[in-house]
Design an enzyme around this catalytic site. Structure first.
Site, PDB file in Angstrom:
ATOM      1  N   LEU A 248       0.843  -1.193   0.000  1.00  0.00           N
ATOM      2  CA  LEU A 248       0.000   0.000   0.000  1.00  0.00           C
ATOM      3  C   LEU A 248       0.876   1.240   0.000  1.00  0.00           C
ATOM      4  O   LEU A 248       1.910   1.281   0.687  1.00  0.00           O
ATOM      5  CB  LEU A 248      -0.898   0.006   1.231  1.00  0.00           C
ATOM      6  CG  LEU A 248      -1.983  -1.080   1.275  1.00  0.00           C
ATOM      7  CD1 LEU A 248      -2.709  -1.042   2.617  1.00  0.00           C
ATOM      8  CD2 LEU A 248      -2.958  -0.918   0.118  1.00  0.00           C
TER       9      LEU A 248
ATOM     10  N   HIS B 117      -5.028  -4.519 -12.003  1.00  0.00           N
ATOM     11  CA  HIS B 117      -5.683  -5.297 -10.943  1.00  0.00           C
ATOM     12  C   HIS B 117      -6.362  -6.511 -11.571  1.00  0.00           C
ATOM     13  O   HIS B 117      -7.041  -6.374 -12.597  1.00  0.00           O
ATOM     14  CB  HIS B 117      -6.721  -4.426 -10.216  1.00  0.00           C
ATOM     15  CG  HIS B 117      -7.388  -5.147  -9.097  1.00  0.00           C
ATOM     16  ND1 HIS B 117      -6.738  -5.425  -7.910  1.00  0.00           N
ATOM     17  CD2 HIS B 117      -8.630  -5.691  -8.988  1.00  0.00           C
ATOM     18  CE1 HIS B 117      -7.567  -6.087  -7.116  1.00  0.00           C
ATOM     19  NE2 HIS B 117      -8.714  -6.262  -7.743  1.00  0.00           N
TER      20      HIS B 117
HETATM   21  C1  GAR Z   1      -0.952  -9.766 -11.445  1.00  0.00           C
HETATM   22  O1  GAR Z   1      -2.014 -10.657 -11.641  1.00  0.00           O
HETATM   23  C2  GAR Z   1      -1.475  -8.403 -11.023  1.00  0.00           C
HETATM   24  O2  GAR Z   1      -2.680  -8.069 -11.643  1.00  0.00           O
HETATM   25  C3  GAR Z   1      -1.652  -8.617  -9.553  1.00  0.00           C
HETATM   26  O3  GAR Z   1      -0.530  -9.341  -9.152  1.00  0.00           O
HETATM   27  C4  GAR Z   1      -0.111 -10.167 -10.235  1.00  0.00           C
HETATM   28  C5  GAR Z   1       1.348  -9.928 -10.460  1.00  0.00           C
HETATM   29  O4  GAR Z   1       1.841 -10.835 -11.380  1.00  0.00           O
HETATM   30  N1  GAR Z   1      -1.753  -7.366  -8.853  1.00  0.00           N
HETATM   31  C6  GAR Z   1      -2.486  -7.192  -7.769  1.00  0.00           C
HETATM   32  O5  GAR Z   1      -3.123  -8.083  -7.245  1.00  0.00           O
HETATM   33  C7  GAR Z   1      -2.456  -5.791  -7.218  1.00  0.00           C
HETATM   34  N2  GAR Z   1      -3.557  -5.579  -6.337  1.00  0.00           N
HETATM   35  P1  GAR Z   1       3.142 -10.510 -12.207  1.00  0.00           P
HETATM   36  O6  GAR Z   1       4.244 -10.184 -11.174  1.00  0.00           O
HETATM   37  O7  GAR Z   1       3.455 -11.785 -12.945  1.00  0.00           O
HETATM   38  O8  GAR Z   1       2.852  -9.366 -13.101  1.00  0.00           O
END
Ligand code: GAR
EC number: 2.1.2.2
Length: 217
Positions: free
Chosen positions: A94, A111
């Site tokens: 955050l 998101h």
């Molecule tokens: C992704 O799915 C993104 O949308 C999510 O974390 C993952 C990161 O994956 N973000 C959240 O949940 C933020 N609230 P990545 O490191 O492979 O991009």
């Protein structure tokens, strides 16, 4: 014309980060990925960024007494690197209101849900629990309240019979990799503008992501 310098903030594997790096490496993309920064020194994405030739740094949040001091250091680093725009890509921390306000209109997030549904964590588990038939992902401007800011782009996917959080999450992630670079392009070209707390898209020339209707039966 010089391209805006983008910093990608990550905490983990960095697959969205890679989709942005790959898009920006193609000719004509209107942004330069100048920096990848992780609040976790062991984030796998840091090595992936380095391998792609992008400057990668970590700023370990554990070394700071509180959120305000971490965010002040983060802001100083972004200013030092002459960053114009920040992309949160799986940055699982955050941010304080003063930091977010400093970067208002210059910070976007992805998101893994169709906001305003399923803010927060475990979005795929919760979508399955609720029995929704359509799920998806959202790119939005960041405002102080978590997962609330003006929406730039969304993609929807069907929820299929027998889906698990992993199978549904993989279907959503594939769409994240499509819309995040597309949304970044719109913002950098000045075609996704904030007006009265909403995003207005000028001259939407790229094909919008298809809304996929769940198959019958
Ligand atoms: C992704 O799915 C993104 O949308 C999510 O974390 C993952 C990161 O994956 N973000 C959240 O949940 C933020 N609230 P990545 O490191 O492979 O991009």
């Amino acid at each position: 014309m010089t391209k805006p310098r983008v910093a990608i903030l990550i905490s983990g594997r960095g697959s969205n980060m890679m989709s942005l790096i790959e898009a920006a490496s193609r000719p004509g993309f209107p942004a330069e990925i100048a920096l990848v920064l992780s609040n976790r020194p062991d984030a796998h994405g840091l090595a992936r960024a380095q391998a792609a030739g992008i400057a990668a740094r970590s700023l370990d949040h554990k070394g700071f007494a509180d959120r305000a001091s971490f965010d002040a250091a983060l802001d100083a680093l972004l200013v030092e690197e002459q960053i114009d725009l920040v992309c949160l890509a799986g940055f699982m921390r955050l941010l304080t209101a003063p930091f977010v306000e400093t970067w208002a209109g210059r910070m976007i997030n992805i998101h893994p849900a169709l906001l305003p549904s399923f803010k927060g964590l475990h979005t795929h588990e919760r979508a399955l629990e609720e029995g929704v038939k359509i799920h998806g992902c959202t790119v939005h401007f960041v405002t102080p309240e978590m997962d609330v800011g003006p929406i730039i782009m969304q993609a929807a996917v069907p929820v299929l019979e027998g889906d698990t959080p992993d199978s549904l999450g993989a279907r959503v992630l594939a769409q994240e990799h499509v819309i995040y670079p597309a949304a970044l392009r719109l913002v950098c070209e000045g075609r996704a503008r904030l007006e009265g707390g909403r995003v207005v898209i000028d001259e939407f020339e790229i094909a919008p992501p298809a809304l996929i209707v769940p198959p019958a039966g």
